[in-house]
Write a protein that holds these residues in place. Structure first.
Motif, PDB file in Angstrom:
ATOM      1  N   MET A  86       0.843  -1.202   0.000  1.00  0.00           N
ATOM      2  CA  MET A  86       0.000   0.000   0.000  1.00  0.00           C
ATOM      3  C   MET A  86       0.874   1.245   0.000  1.00  0.00           C
ATOM      4  SD  MET A  86      -3.382  -0.752   0.284  1.00  0.00           S
ATOM      5  CE  MET A  86      -4.113   0.560   1.245  1.00  0.00           C
ATOM      6  N   LEU A 168      -4.202  -3.286   6.012  1.00  0.00           N
ATOM      7  CA  LEU A 168      -5.005  -2.344   5.237  1.00  0.00           C
ATOM      8  C   LEU A 168      -5.470  -1.153   6.066  1.00  0.00           C
ATOM      9  CD1 LEU A 168      -7.212  -4.917   3.302  1.00  0.00           C
ATOM     10  CD2 LEU A 168      -5.516  -3.394   2.275  1.00  0.00           C
ATOM     11  N   TYR A 263     -10.423  -3.441   1.592  1.00  0.00           N
ATOM     12  CA  TYR A 263      -9.620  -3.279   0.383  1.00  0.00           C
ATOM     13  C   TYR A 263     -10.423  -2.547  -0.699  1.00  0.00           C
ATOM     14  CZ  TYR A 263      -7.100  -4.533  -3.878  1.00  0.00           C
ATOM     15  OH  TYR A 263      -6.457  -4.487  -5.083  1.00  0.00           O
TER      16      TYR A 263
END
Length: 268
Positions: A86, A168, A263
């Motif tokens: 990420m 995440l 996500y």
């Protein structure tokens, strides 16, 4: 089938990445080996399992706990890997590809499962060297031993989905590593992994006996031919194999749903 294909491609990508960073695999092996040696030879002589303080009894008792701790600690690396992707913008690149949304996370967790299985194999060999002896190995017992390792890997896979959700939810890989470990210590130590839970304070014993981690440890001990613990009225301790499967499946169902939803929101 398209989603499965996409997940396998992502798993292959992550496995190739791991082979190019051998330090990840090396350090992942060193920590559990240190735990085996330290708990066996430093604490083993003072631990009472049932009515015995024999070191050999504690070795057989301990190893299922060390195996379970090893597979669950892979959670931190899973979360850190996703957070790193990420942070570097790789997730944005994956978004531009015609692939299933959940494939990035599934591929990562499958790759981590493969690495965990290899670590578990090496750790089992080390355990045999220090004196761990599962039940007599005939065809039936060998199948049970494999079943014990299968339950351990299922728990590890379930926990990697927790790590995926953490990865995440944070901004940096460092935060993912810290967030992936901080909750694991009470889960693994308030359990029957390293001590007989019947020796704990009553309220703490109940928490330990209903801990999903404890169920898998006890199931592995049972399948390895070493139940080890004092009798307990808690359902997970009376039916540890079923409890282990149910806990792991529920964790996968819950945290995979939450991680894929997170996500999609992050990538939208």
């Amino acid at each position: 089938m398209s989603a499965v294909n996409d997940s396998l491609v992502m798993a292959r990508r992550n496995l190739i990445r791991m082979t190019r960073i051998p330090e990840m695999i090396l350090f992942g092996l060193i920590q559990p080996i240190m735990f085996v040696v330290l708990f066996t030879y430093v604490f083993g002589g003072s631990m009472q399992i049932g009515n015995s303080t024999d070191l050999d009894v504690y070795k057989n008792f301990l190893m299922a706990g060390i195996f379970a701790q090893t597979v669950t600690f892979a959670t931190a690396s899973s979360g850190a890997g996703i957070a790193d992707d990420m942070h570097k913008g790789l997730i944005d690149r994956f978004r531009s590809l015609p692939m299933a949304r959940g494939a990035v996370l599934t591929g990562r967790t499958v790759a981590d499962l493969v690495q965990t299985a290899l670590t578990l194999l090496v750790l089992a060999l080390v355990a045999l060297l220090v004196g761990w002896r599962p039940g007599s190995v005939d065809s039936t017992n060998f199948a049970k031993i494999l079943g014990g390792f299968g339950l351990l890997l299922l728990l590890g896979y379930a926990f990697t989905w927790i790590g995926a959700l953490i990865g995440l939810s944070v901004r940096t890989p460092e935060a993912a590593t810290s967030g992936g470990l901080i909750w694991l210590f009470p889960v693994t130590f308030i359990s029957n992994a390293f001590v007989d839970s019947s020796k704990m304070t009553p309220w703490l014993r109940h928490i330990a006996e209903w801990n999903p981690f404890s169920a898998t440890v006890q199931a592995a001990r049972k399948l390895f031919g070493d139940p080890g613990l004092s009798p307990s009225d808690a359902w997970p301790m009376q039916h540890p194999v079923w409890a282990s499967v149910i806990y792991s499946v529920l964790i996968i169902a819950l945290f995979r749903t939450l991680a894929v939803r997170k996500y999609r929101r992050t990538a939208s």
